[in-house]
Design an enzyme around this catalytic site. Structure first.
Site, PDB file in Angstrom:
ATOM      1  N   GLY A  39      66.722  56.682  94.098  1.00  0.00           N
ATOM      2  CA  GLY A  39      65.905  57.807  93.625  1.00  0.00           C
ATOM      3  C   GLY A  39      66.057  57.842  92.116  1.00  0.00           C
ATOM      4  O   GLY A  39      67.186  57.781  91.614  1.00  0.00           O
ATOM      5  N   SER A  42      68.525  60.454  90.776  1.00  0.00           N
ATOM      6  CA  SER A  42      69.933  60.219  91.131  1.00  0.00           C
ATOM      7  C   SER A  42      70.441  58.924  90.509  1.00  0.00           C
ATOM      8  O   SER A  42      71.633  58.800  90.213  1.00  0.00           O
ATOM      9  CB  SER A  42      70.159  60.265  92.651  1.00  0.00           C
ATOM     10  N   TYR A 109      57.070  52.929 100.729  1.00  0.00           N
ATOM     11  CA  TYR A 109      57.656  54.266 100.898  1.00  0.00           C
ATOM     12  C   TYR A 109      57.369  54.836 102.280  1.00  0.00           C
ATOM     13  O   TYR A 109      56.246  54.720 102.777  1.00  0.00           O
ATOM     14  CB  TYR A 109      57.047  55.236  99.893  1.00  0.00           C
ATOM     15  N   TYR A 110      58.343  55.502 102.842  1.00  0.00           N
ATOM     16  CA  TYR A 110      58.173  56.324 104.048  1.00  0.00           C
ATOM     17  C   TYR A 110      58.687  57.713 103.683  1.00  0.00           C
ATOM     18  O   TYR A 110      59.812  58.085 104.005  1.00  0.00           O
ATOM     19  CB  TYR A 110      58.940  55.720 105.236  1.00  0.00           C
ATOM     20  N   ARG A 111      57.878  58.429 102.922  1.00  0.00           N
ATOM     21  CA  ARG A 111      58.360  59.684 102.330  1.00  0.00           C
ATOM     22  C   ARG A 111      57.366  60.833 102.448  1.00  0.00           C
ATOM     23  O   ARG A 111      57.666  61.936 101.992  1.00  0.00           O
ATOM     24  CB  ARG A 111      58.754  59.444 100.865  1.00  0.00           C
ATOM     25  N   ARG A 173      54.201  56.001  89.394  1.00  0.00           N
ATOM     26  CA  ARG A 173      54.252  55.303  90.685  1.00  0.00           C
ATOM     27  C   ARG A 173      52.858  55.371  91.288  1.00  0.00           C
ATOM     28  O   ARG A 173      52.478  56.344  91.925  1.00  0.00           O
ATOM     29  CB  ARG A 173      55.275  55.971  91.632  1.00  0.00           C
ATOM     30  N   GLY A 232      60.724  46.673  77.563  1.00  0.00           N
ATOM     31  CA  GLY A 232      61.200  45.630  78.482  1.00  0.00           C
ATOM     32  C   GLY A 232      61.998  44.573  77.747  1.00  0.00           C
ATOM     33  O   GLY A 232      62.943  44.903  77.010  1.00  0.00           O
ATOM     34  N   ASP A 263      65.606  53.745  84.731  1.00  0.00           N
ATOM     35  CA  ASP A 263      66.540  54.870  84.904  1.00  0.00           C
ATOM     36  C   ASP A 263      67.858  54.588  84.166  1.00  0.00           C
ATOM     37  O   ASP A 263      68.451  55.481  83.562  1.00  0.00           O
ATOM     38  CB  ASP A 263      66.824  55.112  86.392  1.00  0.00           C
ATOM     39  N   ASP A 305      69.267  49.775  93.110  1.00  0.00           N
ATOM     40  CA  ASP A 305      68.660  50.531  92.020  1.00  0.00           C
ATOM     41  C   ASP A 305      69.683  51.130  91.058  1.00  0.00           C
ATOM     42  O   ASP A 305      69.308  51.628  90.001  1.00  0.00           O
ATOM     43  CB  ASP A 305      67.786  51.659  92.601  1.00  0.00           C
TER      44      ASP A 305
HETATM   45  O1  KDG Z   1      63.150  53.965  89.110  1.00  0.00           O
HETATM   46  C1  KDG Z   1      63.644  53.496  90.338  1.00  0.00           C
HETATM   47  C2  KDG Z   1      63.136  54.368  91.430  1.00  0.00           C
HETATM   48  O2  KDG Z   1      61.745  54.200  91.464  1.00  0.00           O
HETATM   49  C3  KDG Z   1      63.707  54.023  92.770  1.00  0.00           C
HETATM   50  O3  KDG Z   1      65.105  54.166  92.786  1.00  0.00           O
HETATM   51  C4  KDG Z   1      63.145  54.789  93.908  1.00  0.00           C
HETATM   52  O4  KDG Z   1      62.805  56.993  93.156  1.00  0.00           O
HETATM   53  C5  KDG Z   1      62.332  55.981  93.566  1.00  0.00           C
HETATM   54  C6  KDG Z   1      60.884  55.893  93.689  1.00  0.00           C
HETATM   55  O5  KDG Z   1      60.297  56.939  93.913  1.00  0.00           O
HETATM   56  O6  KDG Z   1      60.309  54.814  93.549  1.00  0.00           O
END
Ligand code: KDG
Length: 327
Positions: A39, A42, A109-111, A173, A232, A263, A305
């Site tokens: 996350g 986190s 993702y499964y969110r 994202r 980068g 992050d 991550d």
């Molecule tokens: O920046 C890395 C995050 O993208 C990853 O740990 C998972 O939080 C996440 C996401 O929503 O993609």
């Protein structure tokens, strides 16, 4: 109610269980997985905690075993999870990576409908910011659910009201929302932050094609007090109204996993910037950017991550050119 432990940094957002295939190739044929957590917020919290800052991470997790895993992993990293709420009605989210053997991994993702996607302004309490100096948020949270953008806006506003500074990483994202909604929402949050941390591609997504200096001026003009562009492999460049500074990248010989590098960069930057001892923007920016570049590069050296995030002693050794004792 007992007082909260002081926090250098408060952050909030969704953490998920992460399942990573042990082999490269299409996810459909991956037979074995390792299990971790992930996350954006986190990840930053872990990075900061390992560098010696006190961190409070807030979220909603399902009242389920994966929620237990996330809470205990973060507590084990020394992060204060006292304010995390557990929701019996909605689950903890899960996400998968797919390693192709080149470039950035794919993520699945499964969110949808997760406990954290239900975050709403009513959950954001003045107490979140008690005894704290700084709030870090990302552009992932506003994309998660019907009220999460308002929750982020409320948190940024309340944090500033209570005298905290605020950093914002847009963390675009594209799998989570439409381009129009992402652009509109992310841009509307920039004026509420002190430190804005976009990647070059995100800056272009938000503001169109410009030079790096123009991006700096553009986002400072929207209200940020420091703008940090992640470049980068080219390092990074930072801008304040008084300074413009470029920092060279920390070179690595191979990249294992790019997810989480941004992050790590944010954690590196904040850990230095929030402990500024001088009034010299140029000096402060250079120190923060160099540490950010180092952390971003180290994060790419491991699968996972956040697993590659270094402790302070390791950062100090690397920054002073010291040798590693391996045995
Ligand atoms: O920046 C890395 C995050 O993208 C990853 O740990 C998972 O939080 C996440 C996401 O929503 O993609």
């Amino acid at each position: 109610m007992a007082g909260l432990k002081p926090a250098d940094v408060v952050t909030f957002g969704e953490s998920m269980v992460l399942l990573q295939p042990m082999s490269e190739g299409p996810l459909a044929y991956a037979p074995l997985f390792t299990r971790s957590i992930a996350g954006a917020e986190s990840n930053v919290a872990i990075g900061l905690s390992r560098l010696g800052l006190s961190v409070r991470w807030i979220s909603r997790l399902g009242a389920d075993p994966f929620g237990d895993l996330i809470a205990s992993t973060l507590a084990g990293e020394g992060i204060d999870v006292t304010l995390v709420e557990r929701d019996p009605a909605y689950p903890t989210a899960v996400y998968f990576k797919e390693f192709k053997g080149y470039g950035d991994p794919n993520v699945y993702y499964y969110r949808k409908g997760s406990a954290a996607s239900r975050l709403a302004p009513e959950h954001v309490k003045p107490r979140w910011f008690e005894n704290a100096r700084h709030l870090h948020v990302t552009g992932i949270t506003p994309a998660l659910g019907p009220e999460t953008a308002d929750a982020v806006r409320t948190a940024m506003t309340e944090a500033r009201k209570q005298g905290l500074t605020v950093s914002f990483d847009p963390n675009l994202r594209r799998k989570l929302w439409s381009e129009e909604e992402a652009r509109r929402t992310l841009l509307s949050l920039v004026p509420l932050c002190d430190i804005f941390l976009p990647g070059l591609e995100e800056a272009e997504f938000l503001a169109g094609e410009m030079t790096e200096e123009q991006y700096g001026a553009h986002f400072l003009g929207l209200g940020a007090k420091a703008v940090v562009l992640k470049l980068g492999e080219q390092g990074s460049v930072g801008f304040t109204p008084l300074a413009a500074v470029r920092a060279q990248p920390h070179k690595v010989s191979r990249v294992v996993d790019t997810v989480g590098a941004g992050d790590a960069f944010a954690a590196g930057f904040l850990s230095s910037w929030l402990n500024n001892e001088s009034d010299d923007d140029e000096r402060n920016l250079l120190a923060a950017l160099e540490r950010a570049n180092l952390l971003g590069a180290l994060a790419t050296q491991y699968r996972g991550d956040w697993e590659g995030l270094p402790k302070l002693a390791e950062v100090q050794r690397l920054q002073s050119g010291g040798r590693e004792t391996t045995r």
